[in-house]
Design an enzyme around this catalytic site. Sequence first.
Site, PDB file in Angstrom:
ATOM      1  N   GLU A   1       0.813  -1.216   0.000  1.00 36.49           N
ATOM      2  CA  GLU A   1       0.000   0.000   0.000  1.00 36.49           C
ATOM      3  C   GLU A   1       0.847   1.267   0.000  1.00 36.49           C
ATOM      4  O   GLU A   1       0.528   2.229  -0.713  1.00 36.49           O
ATOM      5  CB  GLU A   1      -0.937  -0.008   1.218  1.00 36.49           C
ATOM      6  CG  GLU A   1      -2.163  -0.896   1.067  1.00 36.49           C
ATOM      7  CD  GLU A   1      -1.833  -2.367   1.266  1.00 36.49           C
ATOM      8  OE1 GLU A   1      -2.677  -3.218   0.923  1.00 36.49           O
ATOM      9  OE2 GLU A   1      -0.720  -2.662   1.761  1.00 36.49           O
TER      10      GLU A   1
ATOM     11  N   HIS B   1      -9.662  -5.802  10.569  1.00 34.98           N
ATOM     12  CA  HIS B   1     -10.303  -5.502   9.290  1.00 34.98           C
ATOM     13  C   HIS B   1     -11.641  -4.800   9.481  1.00 34.98           C
ATOM     14  O   HIS B   1     -12.456  -4.775   8.572  1.00 34.98           O
ATOM     15  CB  HIS B   1     -10.528  -6.797   8.497  1.00 34.98           C
ATOM     16  CG  HIS B   1      -9.287  -7.573   8.220  1.00 34.98           C
ATOM     17  ND1 HIS B   1      -8.691  -8.367   9.165  1.00 34.98           N
ATOM     18  CD2 HIS B   1      -8.526  -7.667   7.106  1.00 34.98           C
ATOM     19  CE1 HIS B   1      -7.607  -8.931   8.651  1.00 34.98           C
ATOM     20  NE2 HIS B   1      -7.485  -8.519   7.403  1.00 34.98           N
TER      21      HIS B   1
END
Length: 377
Positions: free
Chosen positions: A107, A176
Amino acid sequence: MTAPRLFRPAARLLSSRLISNPLRPAFQQGSYVPSICHSRRYATEASAKEVTVRDALNEALAEELESNPKTFILGEEVAQYNGAYKVTRGLLDRFGPKRVIDTPITEQGFCGLAVGAALAGLHPVCEFMTFNFAMQAIDQIINSAAKTHYMSGGIQPCNITFRGPNGFAAGVAAQHSQDYSAWYGSIPGLKVLSPWSSEDAKGLLKAAIRDPNPVVFLENELMYGQAFPMSEESRKNDFVLPIGKAKIERPGKDLTIVSLSRCVGQSVTAAAELKQKYGVDAEVINLRSVKPLDVETVIKSLKKTGRLMAVESGFPMFGVASELLALSMEYGFDYLTAPAVRVTGAEVPTPYAVGLENMSFPQVDTIVNQAAKLLRV
């Protein structure tokens, strides 16, 4: 007094309801145009067509790729796999590998590449498989994208859209399942959008891609497969919603419920239940935009109803709901006939077990019970 307040939203959920609730599926059945807002009509029975949020996002991306050659998409599995949640389905075949780009699982790397491309004059759409993973790239998002325009004295714009699922999904546990609306909403230089319906998804994503500022576009995984009616006008390729303007999803006179993302649907359902059970007429406001925030619409509604409830799935401390309560005190104190109330997620990392997970986030009966207590009915 502090601890009960923080856990208040979760404390009123009944264990019998939790046992009966099945696991929620993550997937449910279901030339460059300038950034201007067109007049629009809402869906009617004659013109409406059911469209899933996933397909509305896909349509918005396709239209912007078609109309603006500077726009491209990059992220993990966005191309050959058609997107982890199939939002980018078919775009690689249509626009080719230079416009729809698969990246390695890094990322910080591909986000930095996207920010550099934006600073060089392109209009990238950077997809995070989930915004929890965007923590790896938060330096790029905040220190590079958000601050450069201001630090350059307005000389260097940064037209970039960061998008992907935000908040909790189903059975994916604490790492998450975090809502970053308040995180990014607190940063000067960023615009932050959070759609609920299919019209929200399409109109706001197109506005985000066209906006010269960096925009954080927070979707919800549990909403991708849900279908909503879209009007004929909203299905056209020139349909754009204004950034910073909330929508009244349900008019009312007794209580103002302000919410965003998936909690909007829960609030609409709760409002209908309040009407049926208690005769309470609740007004539900879909924020759509976390930053800029449509304070005018919220205060105007508060002036009419005299009571305010803010509903979100984020944590209670320093959240969007907290900001709404602060604003109601600053701009609407004289209109309040009772203390404003927030209904939020619990002050805990999201549990994996479905029963505990349900207890950690607002449910319809949570909203109904808190509204009944506020209204003393």
